[in-house]
Design an enzyme around this catalytic site. Structure first.
Site, mmCIF file in Angstrom:
data_model
loop_
_atom_site.group_PDB
_atom_site.id
_atom_site.type_symbol
_atom_site.label_atom_id
_atom_site.label_comp_id
_atom_site.label_asym_id
_atom_site.label_seq_id
_atom_site.Cartn_x
_atom_site.Cartn_y
_atom_site.Cartn_z
ATOM 1 N N TYR A 120 0.817 -1.219 0.000
ATOM 2 C CA TYR A 120 0.000 0.000 0.000
ATOM 3 C C TYR A 120 0.852 1.270 0.000
ATOM 4 C CZ TYR A 120 -4.152 -2.856 0.796
ATOM 5 O OH TYR A 120 -5.162 -3.768 0.669
ATOM 6 N N LYS A 167 4.610 -14.625 4.388
ATOM 7 C CA LYS A 167 4.873 -15.516 3.256
ATOM 8 C C LYS A 167 6.360 -15.410 2.950
ATOM 9 C CE LYS A 167 3.079 -18.074 -0.113
ATOM 10 N NZ LYS A 167 2.532 -19.420 0.102
ATOM 11 N N ASP A 199 -1.315 -17.932 3.352
ATOM 12 C CA ASP A 199 -2.299 -18.688 2.552
ATOM 13 C C ASP A 199 -2.879 -19.841 3.378
ATOM 14 O OD1 ASP A 199 0.230 -19.792 2.514
ATOM 15 O OD2 ASP A 199 0.197 -20.388 0.406
ATOM 16 N N ASP A 223 -5.396 -6.833 5.825
ATOM 17 C CA ASP A 223 -6.621 -6.305 5.243
ATOM 18 C C ASP A 223 -7.506 -7.446 4.765
ATOM 19 O OD1 ASP A 223 -8.366 -4.396 4.342
ATOM 20 O OD2 ASP A 223 -7.196 -3.842 2.572
ATOM 21 N N ASP A 227 -10.905 -9.232 6.785
ATOM 22 C CA ASP A 227 -12.211 -9.246 6.120
ATOM 23 C C ASP A 227 -12.776 -10.661 6.071
ATOM 24 O OD1 ASP A 227 -12.229 -6.504 5.600
ATOM 25 O OD2 ASP A 227 -13.012 -6.803 3.567
#
Ligand code: ATP
Ligand code: MG
Length: 327
Positions: A120, A167, A199, A223, A227
């Site tokens: 971001y 990751k 993941d 993020d 969610d």
């Protein structure tokens, strides 16, 4: 001491849920003074800047800011506001409540998400007709600052430790740095940690969310995964969040402007009221924060409920019930 609170309703249901949260806060025995400030699409539509300089200035100097939602202009409003409070961590708790339907009612997880960098803060480029690139930024300082907060968070609450999601097996340099920095700080603070590939965590969350309590993540992963957790616990109307900086915070519901129901007076104020509870706790009013949480829990269980939770009540009905529960 009076706490100087800036409230920014913004657009859509922000205009409905922020006044509800203020009404709840006003019933408490805490000395709060409220200053309302403007931001969002409606300001831009009137020819102004979606985030007026005056609003930015107020948030940068307030003891805390309570924010509703912004529509199209969200990125121009919320990103500078988070920067105004120098927010380095986004705290997102996801849990269920008695009597609320949820896919995974056993979920009770707090995400501590890096809030300043990763993709971001990255720089995007179009190199040719065929190729676009994104540079990902991970710093030692931001990773350590997040980890220090995570250690404080679990120590203050007598929790066992936290899980680091990353990751690093693929993004060896950036997530490797993030992972190593977080582990290093945790070890120095005597905090237990474990790790999970992000993941795999997505799958574990869907199947066995009860295995996780506090999860520390890079920006984008936090993020997405928070969610996912929101989906497990029964809807956006219940999820609060905090953007914390070293001296101040910005508190906001996870949901947006909900244009489909805006203006109808039926928005669920719970997420914003719970954000206000996080604000109280951040300011040091732990028992007031707990009372607000208890009131939300009571009203969720006993009603009245807004239509998103299967009820027929208005935002005002729910707010009145919350105020009753507190008085
Ligand atoms: P935005 O672009 O501002 O995020 P959106 O269309 O994505 O708007 P959200 O606010 O994210 O809308 O909400 C998604 C869905 O959840 C909508 O159907 C909305 O009505 C519902 N919803 C969100 N928050 C609430 C709330 N507080 N009370 C009731 N329903 C809500
Ligand atoms: Mg949305």
């Amino acid at each position: 001491m009076t706490e100087d609170i800036v409230v920014i309703p913004g657009d859509g249901i922000g205009q409905e849920v922020i006044p509800a949260a203020v009404s709840v806060l006003e019933t408490l025995d805490v000395d709060l003074s409220f200053t309302e400030a403007e931001a969002g699409d409606h300001v831009a539509a009137a020819g102004g800047d979606p985030l007026p300089a005056e609003t930015h200035e107020l948030a940068a100097n307030a003891d805390a800011t309570l924010f509703g939602a912004a529509g199209e202009s969200a990125a121009d409003v919320i990103l500078p506001l988070r920067a105004a409070v120098d927010s380095f961590v986004n705290v997102r708790p996801a849990r269920t409540y008695p009597g609320i339907e949820a896919v995974r009612p056993e979920t009770d997880i707090v995400f501590l998400r890096e809030n300043t960098e990763g993709v971001y803060a990255g720089h995007e480029d179009r190199l040719s007709e065929d190729v676009s690139t994104l540079t990902r930024v991970v710093t030692e300082s931001a990773s350590r600052r997040l980890a220090e907060y995570a250690c404080e968070y679990v120590t203050d609450r007598d929790l066992d430790g936290f899980t680091v999601a990353h990751k690093a097996n693929v993004m060896r340099e950036t997530d490797g740095r993030f992972r190593d920095a977080v582990f290093d700080v945790a070890e120095a603070n005597g905090v237990e940690t474990d790790e999970v590939l992000m993941d795999a965590l997505a799958m574990h969350l869907a199947l066995r969310p009860e295995e996780y309590d506090v999860v520390v993540t890079p920006n984008l992963a936090g993020d997405v995964l928070s969610d996912l957790a929101a989906g497990l616990v029964g809807g956006l109307g219940l999820l609060p969040s905090a953007n914390l900086g070293p001296d101040r915070g910005l508190f906001e519901p996870v949901h947006g402007t909900a244009p489909d129901i805006a203006g109808q007076g039926i928005a669920n104020p719970s997420a914003t009221v719970l954000s206000a509870a996080m604000m109280l706790e951040h300011l040091g009013y732990d028992s007031a924060g707990q009372r607000v949480r208890d009131a939300v829990e009571t009203v969720l269980e006993e009603g009245p409920r807004t239509p998103d939770l299967g009820g027929e009540a208005s935002t005002e009905d729910v707010t009145a019930a919350l105020v009753d529960a507190l008085e």
